[in-house]
Design a protein around this motif. Structure first.
Motif, PDB file in Angstrom:
ATOM      1  N   SER A 119       2.824   1.068   1.638  1.00 25.46           N
ATOM      2  CA  SER A 119       3.885   0.541   0.893  1.00 25.46           C
ATOM      3  C   SER A 119       4.479   1.569  -0.060  1.00 25.46           C
ATOM      4  N   LYS A 121       5.706   1.145  -3.302  1.00 24.02           N
ATOM      5  CA  LYS A 121       5.254   0.949  -4.481  1.00 24.02           C
ATOM      6  C   LYS A 121       3.939   0.109  -4.536  1.00 24.02           C
ATOM      7  N   GLY A 122       3.341   0.182  -5.917  1.00 24.79           N
ATOM      8  CA  GLY A 122       2.024  -0.821  -5.870  1.00 24.79           C
ATOM      9  C   GLY A 122       2.528  -2.085  -6.279  1.00 24.79           C
ATOM     10  N   GLY A 123       1.476  -3.108  -6.503  1.00 21.14           N
ATOM     11  CA  GLY A 123       1.706  -4.304  -7.109  1.00 21.14           C
ATOM     12  C   GLY A 123       2.397  -5.303  -5.593  1.00 21.14           C
ATOM     13  N   VAL A 124       2.197  -5.040  -4.538  1.00 25.69           N
ATOM     14  CA  VAL A 124       2.770  -5.886  -3.479  1.00 25.69           C
ATOM     15  C   VAL A 124       1.484  -6.492  -2.741  1.00 25.69           C
ATOM     16  N   GLY A 125       0.296  -6.329  -3.253  1.00 29.24           N
ATOM     17  CA  GLY A 125      -0.794  -7.012  -2.406  1.00 29.24           C
ATOM     18  C   GLY A 125      -1.140  -6.446  -1.030  1.00 29.24           C
ATOM     19  N   GLN A 152      -8.325   4.840  -4.592  1.00 28.51           N
ATOM     20  CA  GLN A 152      -8.577   4.077  -5.586  1.00 28.51           C
ATOM     21  C   GLN A 152      -9.938   3.019  -5.081  1.00 28.51           C
ATOM     22  N   SER A 232      -0.138   3.878  -1.839  1.00 26.93           N
ATOM     23  CA  SER A 232       1.373   3.831  -2.099  1.00 26.93           C
ATOM     24  C   SER A 232       2.107   5.240  -2.287  1.00 26.93           C
ATOM     25  N   SER A 258      11.358  -4.122  -5.169  1.00 26.33           N
ATOM     26  CA  SER A 258      10.832  -3.855  -3.817  1.00 26.33           C
ATOM     27  C   SER A 258      11.981  -3.681  -2.731  1.00 26.33           C
ATOM     28  N   GLN A 281       3.498 -12.094  -0.921  1.00 26.69           N
ATOM     29  CA  GLN A 281       3.484 -12.712  -2.307  1.00 26.69           C
ATOM     30  C   GLN A 281       4.897 -13.567  -2.546  1.00 26.69           C
ATOM     31  N   GLN A 310       3.036 -16.565  -1.742  1.00 24.72           N
ATOM     32  CA  GLN A 310       1.707 -16.205  -2.697  1.00 24.72           C
ATOM     33  C   GLN A 310       0.700 -17.368  -2.862  1.00 24.72           C
TER      34      GLN A 310
END
Length: 359
Positions: A119, A121-125, A152, A232, A258, A281, A310
């Protein structure tokens, strides 16, 4: 002629008299002739040249002690060893060094199929999806391995593995695998010190096939499956995953951030890396999410492999330490993950170029 007359005559020659002359007696008697030098007998001792070469200010005992402190180039045993044996040892050492260099230059071969999740960017599951695919996908006759390349260190939590286990810091991955949901084998990133973390990234930057060598040592079979979670953005971990991946799955979301990141993703991977996209999501009850999905479909075309709704059940499963895909009644999000797994399995059935060219 007396000594007094000699003195008077001497003074007269210079126009003077000897009336003021006084002679003093000396207490030291000078010898008339120098003593004869006595030569030392020649010694036949083999240490004489060594002692003669020592500085005169150093006592002999101190000089000998210094000579004894110096380590000899070869021991007595080495001197007694035949020359052919010594040459054989040198040849063996040179051969081992050459083999190590050849092994470093050789491209390692990983028989297992590898899916890398990426990915921009982060936050996309992405990590949640990686864990769900690992616990639900298995090729016939093989096992599934989930590897966390993200510092992480979150993947193992989604697969029911206790924290604090050894991961990337171990030299033998095969003996440090943990058991996750549905018998998936998990290798966490682990908790590394700053020194270990820097050393690991240095190894990756120096060896472009570092991950491939690690997988080759595990002796995985052609029916085994490896799911790799990556951090990411651009990193050495991403480059290692791209080096071994049969399928590169880019995880994105149906939102403006995104979509903007898609251009960065193209630069990140380059034109030579084949990739598929999954919209994760997705929120079908929101107008913006539906509109963004249509924009993404036009932008990605055939590269868009799947859309997953989601599903809050995944977050609840993580909180309670459960497998979100183990429930008897699966949600829409769970069904989307299972469908994506079947699509990936079908794509992985395609033989590799190396397999097609094999006799």
């Amino acid at each position: 002629m007396s000594r007094t007359d000699d003195i008077s005559n001497l003074f007269s020659r210079f126009g003077a008299t000897s009336d003021s002359y006084h002679e003093f007696d000396s207490q030291f008697e000078y010898p008339d002739t120098p003593p004869a030098q006595v030569k030392s007998p020649v010694s036949h001792d083999v240490t004489a040249p060594v002692l003669a070469a020592l500085p005169p200010v150093a006592p002999v005992s101190v000089a000998l002690a210094k000579l004894e402190d110096q380590a000899p180039l070869m021991s007595t045993a080495d001197v007694a060893t035949p020359l052919r044996n010594l040459l054989a040892e040198v040849a063996l050492a040179r051969q081992a060094e050459t083999q190590a260099l050849q092994a470093q230059l050789r491209t390692p071969q990983c028989k297992a199929r590898v899916v890398a999740l990426v990915s921009a960017k982060g936050g996309v599951g992405k990590t949640t999806l990686a864990a769900s695919l690992a616990s639900s996908m298995r090729l016939e006759g093989g096992k599934t391995l989930a590897i966390d390349l993200d510092p992480q260190n979150a993947l193992h939590h989604h697969l029911g593995v206790e924290s604090g286990v050894t991961g990337m810091g171990s030299t033998d991955w095969g003996s440090h695998l943990q058991q996750g949901f549905n018998d998936v084998q998990v290798l966490p990133y682990g908790v590394l010190s700053d020194e270990q973390h820097c050393a690991l990234e240095r190894e990756m930057s120096q060896d472009r096939h570092w991950l491939a060598r690690q997988l080759e040592r595990m002796e995985l079979g052609i029916h085994d499956l490896v799911i790799v979670d990556t951090p990411s953005g651009r990193s050495a971990y991403l480059q290692q995953a791209l080096d071994v991946a049969d399928q590169v799955l880019i995880v994105t979301a149906a939102d403006a951030a995104s979509f903007i990141a898609l251009e960065h993703t193209d630069r990140l991977l380059g034109a030579d890396v084949a990739r598929s996209y999954v919209v994760n999501q997705f929120q079908p009850d929101r107008d913006l999410s539906r509109d963004m999905l249509e924009v993404l479909k036009r932008r990605l075309g055939a590269q868009l492999l799947s859309v997953i709704e989601q599903d809050h059940a995944f977050g609840e499963a993580l909180a309670y330490g459960r497998n979100p895909l183990a429930a008897p009644v699966r949600s829409a999000g769970g069904e989307g993950v299972l469908l994506l797994g079947e699509q990936l399995k079908a794509a992985l059935q395609t033989p590799r170029v190396a397999e097609l060219s094999a006799p």
